[in-house]
Design a protein around this motif. Structure first.
Motif, PDB file in Angstrom:
ATOM      1  N   PHE A  63     -26.504  40.146  -2.162  1.00  0.00           N
ATOM      2  CA  PHE A  63     -25.516  39.343  -2.891  1.00  0.00           C
ATOM      3  C   PHE A  63     -25.284  38.098  -2.040  1.00  0.00           C
ATOM      4  O   PHE A  63     -24.616  38.161  -1.006  1.00  0.00           O
ATOM      5  CB  PHE A  63     -24.253  40.186  -3.003  1.00  0.00           C
ATOM      6  CG  PHE A  63     -23.300  39.750  -4.062  1.00  0.00           C
ATOM      7  CD1 PHE A  63     -23.644  38.830  -5.027  1.00  0.00           C
ATOM      8  CD2 PHE A  63     -22.017  40.276  -4.090  1.00  0.00           C
ATOM      9  CE1 PHE A  63     -22.742  38.445  -5.994  1.00  0.00           C
ATOM     10  CE2 PHE A  63     -21.106  39.903  -5.050  1.00  0.00           C
ATOM     11  CZ  PHE A  63     -21.465  38.985  -6.007  1.00  0.00           C
ATOM     12  N   ALA A  64     -25.844  36.933  -2.397  1.00  0.00           N
ATOM     13  CA  ALA A  64     -25.975  35.826  -1.447  1.00  0.00           C
ATOM     14  C   ALA A  64     -25.513  34.496  -2.031  1.00  0.00           C
ATOM     15  O   ALA A  64     -25.351  34.341  -3.251  1.00  0.00           O
ATOM     16  CB  ALA A  64     -27.424  35.711  -0.987  1.00  0.00           C
ATOM     17  N   ARG A  65     -25.320  33.533  -1.121  1.00  0.00           N
ATOM     18  CA  ARG A  65     -24.990  32.139  -1.470  1.00  0.00           C
ATOM     19  C   ARG A  65     -25.876  31.229  -0.630  1.00  0.00           C
ATOM     20  O   ARG A  65     -25.981  31.403   0.595  1.00  0.00           O
ATOM     21  CB  ARG A  65     -23.509  31.878  -1.161  1.00  0.00           C
ATOM     22  CG  ARG A  65     -23.103  30.405  -0.976  1.00  0.00           C
ATOM     23  CD  ARG A  65     -22.895  29.720  -2.301  1.00  0.00           C
ATOM     24  NE  ARG A  65     -22.494  28.323  -2.131  1.00  0.00           N
ATOM     25  CZ  ARG A  65     -21.249  27.882  -2.137  1.00  0.00           C
ATOM     26  NH1 ARG A  65     -20.254  28.723  -2.308  1.00  0.00           N
ATOM     27  NH2 ARG A  65     -20.987  26.596  -2.001  1.00  0.00           N
ATOM     28  N   LEU A  66     -26.519  30.251  -1.266  1.00  0.00           N
ATOM     29  CA  LEU A  66     -27.394  29.314  -0.568  1.00  0.00           C
ATOM     30  C   LEU A  66     -26.599  28.052  -0.231  1.00  0.00           C
ATOM     31  O   LEU A  66     -26.008  27.427  -1.117  1.00  0.00           O
ATOM     32  CB  LEU A  66     -28.599  28.966  -1.445  1.00  0.00           C
ATOM     33  CG  LEU A  66     -29.746  28.209  -0.761  1.00  0.00           C
ATOM     34  CD1 LEU A  66     -30.360  29.023   0.353  1.00  0.00           C
ATOM     35  CD2 LEU A  66     -30.811  27.825  -1.776  1.00  0.00           C
ATOM     36  N   TYR A  67     -26.599  27.688   1.055  1.00  0.00           N
ATOM     37  CA  TYR A  67     -25.825  26.528   1.511  1.00  0.00           C
ATOM     38  C   TYR A  67     -26.667  25.260   1.631  1.00  0.00           C
ATOM     39  O   TYR A  67     -26.137  24.154   1.544  1.00  0.00           O
ATOM     40  CB  TYR A  67     -25.158  26.835   2.856  1.00  0.00           C
ATOM     41  CG  TYR A  67     -24.010  27.796   2.742  1.00  0.00           C
ATOM     42  CD1 TYR A  67     -22.778  27.367   2.280  1.00  0.00           C
ATOM     43  CD2 TYR A  67     -24.141  29.145   3.078  1.00  0.00           C
ATOM     44  CE1 TYR A  67     -21.710  28.240   2.156  1.00  0.00           C
ATOM     45  CE2 TYR A  67     -23.085  30.018   2.963  1.00  0.00           C
ATOM     46  CZ  TYR A  67     -21.867  29.558   2.500  1.00  0.00           C
ATOM     47  OH  TYR A  67     -20.819  30.427   2.371  1.00  0.00           O
ATOM     48  N   SER A  68     -27.949  25.397   1.890  1.00  0.00           N
ATOM     49  CA  SER A  68     -28.805  24.202   1.981  1.00  0.00           C
ATOM     50  C   SER A  68     -30.250  24.594   1.684  1.00  0.00           C
ATOM     51  O   SER A  68     -30.635  25.761   1.816  1.00  0.00           O
ATOM     52  CB  SER A  68     -28.698  23.563   3.368  1.00  0.00           C
ATOM     53  OG  SER A  68     -29.282  24.392   4.345  1.00  0.00           O
ATOM     54  N   GLY A  69     -31.060  23.590   1.319  1.00  0.00           N
ATOM     55  CA  GLY A  69     -32.473  23.830   1.033  1.00  0.00           C
ATOM     56  C   GLY A  69     -32.679  24.430  -0.343  1.00  0.00           C
ATOM     57  O   GLY A  69     -31.757  24.549  -1.162  1.00  0.00           O
ATOM     58  N   THR A  70     -33.908  24.815  -0.604  1.00  0.00           N
ATOM     59  CA  THR A  70     -34.290  25.499  -1.846  1.00  0.00           C
ATOM     60  C   THR A  70     -35.083  26.746  -1.477  1.00  0.00           C
ATOM     61  O   THR A  70     -36.041  26.667  -0.703  1.00  0.00           O
ATOM     62  CB  THR A  70     -35.145  24.579  -2.742  1.00  0.00           C
ATOM     63  OG1 THR A  70     -34.368  23.435  -3.102  1.00  0.00           O
ATOM     64  CG2 THR A  70     -35.567  25.302  -4.008  1.00  0.00           C
TER      65      THR A  70
END
Length: 1091
Positions: free
Chosen positions: A539-546
């Motif tokens: 269960f995650a959140r992306l802060y930068s990049g792709t």
């Protein structure tokens, strides 16, 4: 409502400015999941008629059965809005993606709240209009404060003020005003605490600058001794003046508070499907009253009144005694009360059709005729509200307008989050810049935070689920028909009660399920059931990049520090095998994820325990895994499989549970028991159910809950005389079996102020110990391998430390002041701080080993390290490590029931060594032989000295908050007192018939407490249990009557059951220790076995 396709949602992820990541936080039963249903209905996932009833995000059967949320769930919603860039331009449709996370409200699952809030940028904080601010409301508000989330306040269940409390609109306005003040008071307390801490830090910095300036001037004075004293004083004053130039900057707290005129407060009723903000009513009355909307927004809430004739707004000063209603009552609440009165009031609750028609015409609403003819008045009411004040519109518009998009949120939140992470000074500036500025490029560093692992069965994975509307294959149709026939035959057999028919149906179904290749149907079915394994999805959140499927990233464990990137265990590189869009009960496949999005990720199973950070580079990466869990696991139970052959299954299932549950822990005791630690009784039930049905899939036997205790000593009036009358109380002279070493030590109870200080600063002690160990190893000289080992040890100990931990100087000074608070014992504790040799147990506990020997046997913990000089011959210092180790053993297992000690000081007074008759043996051999002996002797001596005082047991306590009406108050009190609880406070909530009761309850007596309260009050009272620490049970378990009065009151045997003795015997029995029980109750009336 039209169904929104997943492809549309996936397309909206690319524009970060039009994404909102929000979570819904509240106390239990304040209406979070019902509110979420209304939002889900806007996307056509469920029917609007079922909103508030189906509880869509409560996907577990036990959640539906109990009616509470146990796991946080996420869903992505689509919302479109017509917006004008300026008043003159025509409106343009804008589309938004809202990633919504519904979190539990029960205290046992507060760790789920912690993991959900880290992924979001804003929060909807719900408060029940009747119950007001409860214990978990304060907890979730603190969570939004610490995580720097922007909150929106939703005052839910306003309908209860009408239907249950029968309030008038004026009374409801007063009640809502006080409720708002309560919430703002909680926010104000957080701001005040932070402001005082900053003020203290500023003062300390000023004092440091003044001291540095004064020291610099003293150096100048020594160099320029020829100058006059007056010149030096002038320089001093100037330097000090420059040092104290800075002034403390006050922060403005105006934007922190909730106020309806700021449009950050929403009034709603999730069950009836309506909600509104002040802005909505301002736009409704703008043309009618001829007042600008911006002005109406400011005066619709507060002490403002509308002049009926002139349509002017008056303040409270200009009323001149006229009985005018506040504008919020006159223009808002009166209308809502009128709808309830017209639909569900009057005429025995059937409403007034004429009044309904009048309301619909005045509001220009169209209600279908079949609903107006309906016999259900609630259907008419919900239809009117859905057309007039739809809940989803008020909520989602407020979310879009007042909660920040990921770019703005990360720019404000992440600098503080990065600075608070372990080893923040070693974070690569490129990584820091990419996170703060949310750079989504392919070449930008990838940083994602995995807050928890979610277990999904193989059958629920997207590749195993048929698309909606897709046709079944022939084999699938035959399997379905076969299963239906078998179920029908079983139902017939059960109805007829005919054994023969049931046997025949069993044979028929077996023959029907058999295939030509000889395989047996039922066996295949069992195998299929067993071959539905659980997969862990991050269960995650992306802060930068792709991030794309097939990418390779590093998984950073929770103790990782960028200062030691290659420390063991070195972070592993993992390939992303799947990315998913979280849609509540289902998953939708993604191929790539841009920055700023909440998503699911596969491929981390076995690599992430509870939480972790993903990063595309190792050097200069960041560790975001420092989430503060709301509740610590306190309830332990031992598990064992019913079939011993299933032990491996059970262990594998418990390990899967630990990975997927943020709070559960698993450990194996020395006795070989497999123990699981949970936050409370409800959390324990959920964990056991998951192990049985999902992870292990075998029958499990659950032992009696294991509750922690603490052992301590006090100086009491009824103490028995010292065992050795020639020595002071607590003094023991121990001799090793070989008679080679004699030692004298004394055990004393620590002052309460010192014990409390040591309990609060356990992490500071751990950090000091780690620094001392590093310094000690550096002085001894390290090889390369040692350096790696030490580096890792430093990471283990210090990686998760807080910025506010005490330094060794501050710790020493505060500990000295804590000892000074002990009244009447100044001579005993004078100069003790410099003589502390160890803390225990586990080197961080609230017990002290104090070395007062003349030769200084043990190394002093809070003093500078001495250079390690080689010791010639035999000396007590040879045994310093063994004495410290024996102290750790003794404090880890006390003499009463082998539970840890607390608040005990051990003074090592003297060690003497006698010359052995065996002069031929070397000193090294003598030391080797004596090591084991001295450990046992010191441990037993500490236990003897402990029992020389009056021993006490410390109970783990729950703080219990209960809201109950007057009718059930007596039953609540009776239940608490029966379980040895204690009432602390009782207060009537103003404007409601509910009492708020705060009490303390021993954890040992808490099992089954919630169920008993609910049964005895018929569900009218719901307790919330929060672990509050350990409390002394002021009763000696081993007390025996001695004086004439005591013998007269308690009898010669004193065999009346004592609560403390009952607890001690229960723990001793569980641990296999000797328990003295009286088998014969009355020996005079019984015969011996010989006769």
């Amino acid at each position: 409502m039209p169904v929104v396709s997943p492809e549309k949602l996936i397309g909206l992820q690319r524009n970060a400015e039009e994404v909102r990541n929000i979570c819904i936080l509240a106390h239990v039963d304040h209406g979070k999941t019902s509110l979420t249903d209304a939002l889900i209905a806007t996307n056509g996932i469920i029917s609007p008629k079922l909103a508030g009833k189906i509880r869509y995000l409560d996907s577990r059967p036990d959640e539906q059965l109990r009616g509470i949320t146990m796991e946080s769930s996420a869903i992505s919603l689509y919302f479109s809005l017509l917006r004008r860039s300026s008043p003159e331009t025509s409106p343009v449709q804008k589309e938004y993606l809202i990633n919504l996370i519904d979190s539990p409200g029960h205290i046992d699952f507060s760790s789920e709240v912690s993991t959900a809030s880290r992924l979001c940028d804003g929060a909807l904080v719900l408060v029940d209009a009747v119950e007001g601010v409860c214990s978990q409301t304060v907890t979730v508000l603190r969570q939004t404060w610490t995580e720097h989330l922007k909150p929106l306040l939703v005052v839910n269940k306003v309908d209860r003020l009408i239907t249950e409390l029968k309030m008038s609109p004026g009374e409801a306005y007063t009640h809502l005003s006080k409720l708002l003040e309560q919430v703002n008071a909680v926010i104000g307390s957080f701001f005040q605490g932070e402001r005082m801490e900053e003020d203290l830090q500023w003062r300390e910095k000023v004092e440091e600058r003044v001291a540095a300036a004064a020291a610099k001037e003293r150096e100048k004075a020594e160099k320029k001794a020829a100058k006059s004293a007056s010149g030096q004083m002038t320089d001093d004053s100037e330097s000090v003046a420059t040092a104290t130039d800075g002034t403390f900057e006050e922060k403005d707290d105006e934007d922190l508070y909730f106020a309806p005129e700021k449009n950050n407060v929403i009034f709603s009723s999730a069950v009836d499907g309506w909600a509104f903000t002040v802005r909505q009513f301002a736009s409704l009355y703008e043309k009618k009253l001829g007042i600008k909307r911006s002005v109406l927004e400011k005066v619709l809430w507060g002490d403002f009144y509308l002049e009926p004739k002139t349509k002017r707004v008056l303040g409270s000063k200009h009323l001149k005694g006229r009985p005018l209603k506040p504008m919020f009552v006159q223009l808002v609440l009166d209308n809502i009360w009128a709808v309830y009165e017209a639909t569900t009031g009057g005429n025995k609750g059937n409403g007034d059709p004429a009044m309904v028609e009048k309301i619909t015409k005045s509001l220009s609403l169209t209600v279908p005729q079949h609903i107006l003819r309906s016999r259900d008045p609630r259907a008419i009411m919900t239809t009117i509200f859905a057309a007039w004040l739809p809940l989803s519109t008020a909520l989602l518009v407020s979310v879009i307008e007042h909660l920040p998009a990921p770019p703005a949120a990360q720019a404000s939140r992440l600098p503080a989050l990065i600075d608070a992470s372990p080893g923040s000074t070693h974070v690569d500036p490129i990584v820091r810049d990419a996170m703060i500025n949310i750079k989504p490029g392919k070449d930008d560093p990838v940083v994602a935070y995995v807050s928890k692992m979610v277990a999904v069965s193989e059958s629920e994975m997207p590749h195993n689920k048929r698309k909606a509307g897709g046709a079944m294959t022939g084999e699938e149709a035959r399997d379905l028909a076969r299963k239906k026939r078998a179920e029908l035959e079983k139902a017939r057999a059960a109805a007829n009660g005919d054994d023969v028919s049931s046997e025949l149906s069993g044979i028929t179904s077996t023959l029907g399920e058999s295939s030509l290749d000889g395989s047996n149907g039922p066996e295949t079915k069992d195998e299929d059931q067993q071959e539905d394994p659980e997969h862990l999805i991050g269960f995650a959140r992306l802060y930068s990049g792709t991030l794309s499927v097939g990418d390779s990233v590093y998984v950073l464990p929770p103790k990782f520090s960028p200062a030691y990137p290659h420390a063991m265990p070195e972070p592993q590189r993992v390939v992303v095998t799947g990315l998913y869009l979280l849609m509540g009960r289902g998953l939708e496949v993604l191929h790539s994820v841009p920055a700023g999005v909440v998503f699911g990720i596969a491929g981390l199973e076995g690599h992430v325990l509870k939480s972790g950070t993903l990063c595309s580079q190792l050097e200069g990466s960041i560790n975001l895994a420092g989430v503060n869990m709301g509740s610590q696991p306190i309830v332990r139970v031992a598990l064992e499989p019913v079939n011993p052959g299933d032990l491996d299954k059970m262990i594998r299932g418990m390990k899967l549970l630990v990975q997927s549950d943020p709070c559960a822990q698993y450990e194996v005791l020395e006795s070989g028991e497999h123990v699981i630690l949970t936050a409370g009784e409800l959390h324990l039930e959920r964990c056991i159910k998951d192990i049985r049905e999902r992870y292990a899939r075998c029958e499990i036997q659950v032992g009696v809950p294991i509750v922690p205790y603490r052992e301590t000593i006090v100086s009491a009036a009824e103490m028995s005389p010292p065992k050795n009358k020639d020595l002071p109380r607590g003094t023991v002279i121990g001799v090793t079996p070989s008679k080679y070493i004699t030692l004298r030590l004394r055990v004393r109870p620590l002052p309460a102020s010192v014990t409390g200080f040591l309990e609060k600063n356990g992490r500071a002690i751990r950090q000091l110990y780690s620094e001392r160990k590093a310094e000690d190893e550096s002085k001894r000289g390290l090889t390369d391998n040692d350096e790696v080992a030490h580096e890792q040890d430093g990471v283990d100990e210090i990686a998760s430390n807080d910025v506010g931990l005490l330094s060794i100087l501050d710790f020493r000074e505060k500990l000295r002041s804590a000892f000074a608070e002990a009244k009447g014992q100044e001579n005993v504790w004078a100069n003790v701080v410099e003589k502390i040799a160890a803390f225990g147990p586990r080197r961080t506990g609230p017990n002290l080993l104090i070395d007062v020997t003349q030769e200084g046997t043990c190394q002093k913990f809070l003093q500078e390290l001495e250079d390690p000089h080689p010791i010639d011959g035999l000396h007590p210092r040879n045994f310093s490590h063994e004495i410290s180790y024996a102290f750790q053993l003794a404090t880890a297992q006390g003499p009463m029931c082998h539970e840890p000690m607390q608040g005990v000081a051990v003074f090592l007074e003297e060690i003497t060594m006698t010359n052995s008759s065996d002069e031929d043996s070397s000193a090294r051999e003598k030391v080797g032989r004596s090591m084991g002996e001295i450990i046992k002797t010191v441990r037993d001596s500490i236990r003897q000295g402990f029992m020389d005082w009056s021993p006490r047991l410390m109970l783990a306590m729950y703080s219990v908050e209960i809201q109950a009406s007057t009718e059930v108050l007596g039953r609540v009190y009776a239940t608490i007192s029966r379980r040895h609880g204690r009432i602390l406070t009782e207060s009537l909530k103003e404007g409601t018939p509910f009492y708020s009761i705060l009490s303390l309850l021993p954890v040992a007596e808490s099992f089954g407490f919630s169920d008993e309260i609910r049964k005895r009050t018929s569900g009218a009272a719901q307790p919330q249990l929060v672990f509050s620490g350990f409390e002394l049970l002021d009763e000696d378990p081993f007390w025996v009557p001695q004086t004439e009065e005591e013998l007269e009151d308690f009898g010669e045997k004193g065999d009346r059951e004592r609560i403390s003795r009952k607890y001690v015997d229960a723990v001793r029995g569980r641990k296999g220790l000797l328990v003295v029980k009286k088998v014969v109750g009355d020996a005079e009336k019984q015969k011996t076995l010989k006769r």
